[in-house]
Design a protein around this motif. Structure first.
Motif, PDB file in Angstrom:
ATOM      1  N   ASP A   1      61.934  83.852  27.880  1.00  0.00           N
ATOM      2  CA  ASP A   1      62.710  82.861  28.621  1.00  0.00           C
ATOM      3  C   ASP A   1      61.902  81.593  28.869  1.00  0.00           C
ATOM      4  O   ASP A   1      62.447  80.485  28.807  1.00  0.00           O
ATOM      5  N   TYR A   2      60.605  81.734  29.165  1.00  0.00           N
ATOM      6  CA  TYR A   2      59.762  80.549  29.336  1.00  0.00           C
ATOM      7  C   TYR A   2      59.793  79.685  28.078  1.00  0.00           C
ATOM      8  O   TYR A   2      59.987  78.466  28.145  1.00  0.00           O
ATOM      9  N   GLY A   3      59.579  80.311  26.916  1.00  0.00           N
ATOM     10  CA  GLY A   3      59.569  79.553  25.672  1.00  0.00           C
ATOM     11  C   GLY A   3      60.921  78.941  25.367  1.00  0.00           C
ATOM     12  O   GLY A   3      61.016  77.781  24.947  1.00  0.00           O
ATOM     13  N   ARG A   4      61.959  79.705  25.592  1.00  0.00           N
ATOM     14  CA  ARG A   4      63.317  79.224  25.319  1.00  0.00           C
ATOM     15  C   ARG A   4      63.634  77.972  26.132  1.00  0.00           C
ATOM     16  O   ARG A   4      64.143  76.977  25.606  1.00  0.00           O
ATOM     17  N   TRP A   5      63.303  78.017  27.419  1.00  0.00           N
ATOM     18  CA  TRP A   5      63.670  76.898  28.278  1.00  0.00           C
ATOM     19  C   TRP A   5      62.692  75.736  28.173  1.00  0.00           C
ATOM     20  O   TRP A   5      63.068  74.595  28.407  1.00  0.00           O
ATOM     21  N   ARG A   6      61.446  76.010  27.781  1.00  0.00           N
ATOM     22  CA  ARG A   6      60.541  74.884  27.551  1.00  0.00           C
ATOM     23  C   ARG A   6      61.000  74.069  26.345  1.00  0.00           C
ATOM     24  O   ARG A   6      60.845  72.854  26.316  1.00  0.00           O
ATOM     25  N   ARG A   7      61.585  74.744  25.346  1.00  0.00           N
ATOM     26  CA  ARG A   7      62.158  74.014  24.211  1.00  0.00           C
ATOM     27  C   ARG A   7      63.318  73.145  24.675  1.00  0.00           C
ATOM     28  O   ARG A   7      63.486  72.009  24.202  1.00  0.00           O
ATOM     29  N   VAL A   8      64.117  73.644  25.599  1.00  0.00           N
ATOM     30  CA  VAL A   8      65.212  72.843  26.137  1.00  0.00           C
ATOM     31  C   VAL A   8      64.663  71.600  26.834  1.00  0.00           C
ATOM     32  O   VAL A   8      65.204  70.497  26.682  1.00  0.00           O
ATOM     33  N   VAL A   9      63.581  71.766  27.590  1.00  0.00           N
ATOM     34  CA  VAL A   9      62.971  70.618  28.275  1.00  0.00           C
ATOM     35  C   VAL A   9      62.554  69.562  27.260  1.00  0.00           C
ATOM     36  O   VAL A   9      62.794  68.365  27.448  1.00  0.00           O
ATOM     37  N   THR A  10      61.917  69.988  26.161  1.00  0.00           N
ATOM     38  CA  THR A  10      61.445  69.016  25.178  1.00  0.00           C
ATOM     39  C   THR A  10      62.600  68.302  24.486  1.00  0.00           C
ATOM     40  O   THR A  10      62.459  67.151  24.059  1.00  0.00           O
ATOM     41  N   ARG A  11      63.728  68.972  24.375  1.00  0.00           N
ATOM     42  CA  ARG A  11      64.909  68.320  23.784  1.00  0.00           C
ATOM     43  C   ARG A  11      65.623  67.433  24.793  1.00  0.00           C
ATOM     44  O   ARG A  11      66.214  66.412  24.431  1.00  0.00           O
ATOM     45  N   TYR A  12      65.574  67.830  26.041  1.00  0.00           N
ATOM     46  CA  TYR A  12      66.250  67.073  27.107  1.00  0.00           C
ATOM     47  C   TYR A  12      65.452  65.840  27.495  1.00  0.00           C
ATOM     48  O   TYR A  12      66.009  64.762  27.715  1.00  0.00           O
ATOM     49  N   HIS A  13      64.135  66.000  27.588  1.00  0.00           N
ATOM     50  CA  HIS A  13      63.250  64.886  27.917  1.00  0.00           C
ATOM     51  C   HIS A  13      62.372  64.592  26.713  1.00  0.00           C
ATOM     52  O   HIS A  13      61.305  65.178  26.540  1.00  0.00           O
ATOM     53  N   ARG A  14      62.845  63.720  25.842  1.00  0.00           N
ATOM     54  CA  ARG A  14      62.084  63.367  24.648  1.00  0.00           C
ATOM     55  C   ARG A  14      60.715  62.828  25.056  1.00  0.00           C
ATOM     56  O   ARG A  14      60.594  62.035  25.981  1.00  0.00           O
ATOM     57  N   GLY A  15      59.690  63.240  24.347  1.00  0.00           N
ATOM     58  CA  GLY A  15      58.349  62.775  24.654  1.00  0.00           C
ATOM     59  C   GLY A  15      57.599  63.670  25.615  1.00  0.00           C
ATOM     60  O   GLY A  15      56.442  63.411  25.915  1.00  0.00           O
ATOM     61  N   SER A  16      58.240  64.737  26.087  1.00  0.00           N
ATOM     62  CA  SER A  16      57.575  65.621  27.047  1.00  0.00           C
ATOM     63  C   SER A  16      56.827  66.761  26.373  1.00  0.00           C
ATOM     64  O   SER A  16      56.157  67.545  27.040  1.00  0.00           O
ATOM     65  N   VAL A  17      56.928  66.856  25.044  1.00  0.00           N
ATOM     66  CA  VAL A  17      56.281  67.959  24.338  1.00  0.00           C
ATOM     67  C   VAL A  17      54.768  67.843  24.450  1.00  0.00           C
ATOM     68  O   VAL A  17      54.204  66.753  24.473  1.00  0.00           O
ATOM     69  N   ASN A  18      54.119  68.997  24.551  1.00  0.00           N
ATOM     70  CA  ASN A  18      52.669  69.070  24.701  1.00  0.00           C
ATOM     71  C   ASN A  18      52.141  70.003  23.617  1.00  0.00           C
ATOM     72  O   ASN A  18      52.756  71.018  23.308  1.00  0.00           O
ATOM     73  N   LEU A  19      50.989  69.666  23.030  1.00  0.00           N
ATOM     74  CA  LEU A  19      50.434  70.501  21.971  1.00  0.00           C
ATOM     75  C   LEU A  19      50.234  71.940  22.436  1.00  0.00           C
ATOM     76  O   LEU A  19      50.341  72.883  21.645  1.00  0.00           O
ATOM     77  N   ARG A  20      49.936  72.123  23.716  1.00  0.00           N
ATOM     78  CA  ARG A  20      49.741  73.472  24.245  1.00  0.00           C
ATOM     79  C   ARG A  20      51.003  74.312  24.074  1.00  0.00           C
ATOM     80  O   ARG A  20      50.938  75.525  23.843  1.00  0.00           O
TER      81      ARG A  20
END
Length: 346
Positions: free
Chosen positions: A230-249
């Motif tokens: 669930d953490y991974g699933r929703w972190r992907r949603v965050v990166t799609r919802y807030h463009r530019g929020s993706v982190n290499l980690r």
């Protein structure tokens, strides 16, 4: 602390979304009430539709101490419960605590002081995982290790300073009201998403290792796998919802999963040399367990590689399989204004 200083301290509302927390709820609330914060304090518990004795325990706590009261959270979803508790509270400082989180002594006093000193919108500290069983001890070691969770300061510690996010959080109410509280579309990752909006609005999110909350890990491999998927699933949603929020980690677990699976497939179908990739991953977590497992019992040390692999691969699987439709639904949702989300009812 002298009487005048105590009188100047702002009143604090502690909000707790709970669902099936009979194991830890009473201790968690007691840790709050024992904080010895000199200013006024209240605890607002948002009750989801639990199937255990959580609601009964919450009612007992409210009857025993007038500072505790409950509000309903029919959906059982964490962000909805948080907003319900915020609506049901009344003080200018809002402290988030989960039903399985145990505040350490002085937590609230330190957090309120730092809010003022740093002129911060949110302050928080370390998610200090501690287990009660051999498996939970292994998971706790993994959760406080860079091998397990990367360089996230709120897991592994570090120097005080500005941060992308912190564990739980202590907020100024006006910040929550201005931004509309938690986005209720985010079943997971709602903390990260809120802190992203705070930073985008110019607010300071401050991390300090002075603040610790004892966290009880999931009690089984299955529960841990679901949590991290669930953490991974929703972190992907965050990166799609807030463009530019993706982190290499955040990309490390899906890359690791893809490499392991591809190596296994090619190793069987093409050439055994490709098995070197999953073999290297296995050696990596075994070596990491040997280092990070010092101080654990023998059984916990043997379980530590399982905890590492469960966290990494489940997070990666959730990230890679997170459906675009989920992100589209979140993006398409029209977030209510702060007046609507956090307005008092009744």
């Amino acid at each position: 602390m002298n009487t005048k200083a105590a009188e100047e301290l702002p009143a604090v509302s502690v909000i707790m979304p709970v669902l099936n927390e009979e194991r830890h709820l009473r201790t968690a609330v007691r840790r709050i009430l024992d904080q010895e914060y000199p200013g006024p304090i209240e605890v607002v518990i948002a009750l989801g539709p639990s199937t255990d004795r959580t609601a009964e325990i919450a009612a007992e706590l409210a009857a025993e101490d007038g500072r505790v009261r409950t509000v309903e959270n029919p959906t059982g979803r964490t962000p909805a419960g948080l907003n319900a508790a915020i609506r049901g509270s009344r003080h200018p400082i809002v402290v988030r605590v989960d039903g399985h989180g145990l505040l350490t002594p002085g937590y609230i006093t330190t957090a309120v002081r730092l809010l003022g000193e740093m002129d911060a919108a949110n302050v928080g500290g370390i998610m200090h995982a501690e287990g009660e069983t051999e498996w939970e001890n292994a998971v706790a070691a993994a959760m406080t290790s860079k091998i397990g969770v990367g360089n996230a300061a709120f897991h592994t510690g570090g120097l005080a300073g500005p941060a992308d996010t912190v564990y739980l959080g202590v907020f100024r109410r006006e910040v929550l009201e201005k931004l509309g509280g938690y986005n209720e579309e985010f079943i997971r990752a709602q903390d990260w998403e809120l802190n992203y909006r705070i930073r985008q609005d110019g607010g300071l999110v401050w991390f300090t290792p002075q603040l610790k909350v004892t966290y009880r890990p999931r009690p089984s491999v299955r529960a841990l796998a679901k949590q991290y998927k669930d953490y991974g699933r929703w972190r992907r949603v965050v990166t799609r919802y807030h463009r530019g929020s993706v982190n290499l980690r955040y990309l490390a677990p899906p890359v690791a999963l893809a490499a392991v699976v591809l190596g296994l497939v090619l190793g069987v179908a093409v050439h055994p040399a490709f098995l070197a990739v999953p073999g290297a991953y296995l050696l990596g977590i075994l070596g990491g367990a040997a280092v990070e497992g010092r101080g654990l019992s023998f059984k916990a040390r043997t379980l530590l590689p399982v905890a590492f692999a469960t966290m990494h691969l489940s997070w990666g699987f959730g990230f890679l399989t997170s459906p675009r439709s989920l992100a589209r639904r979140v993006i398409a949702s029209v977030g209510p204004s702060s007046k609507d989300v956090l307005s008092k009812t009744g």
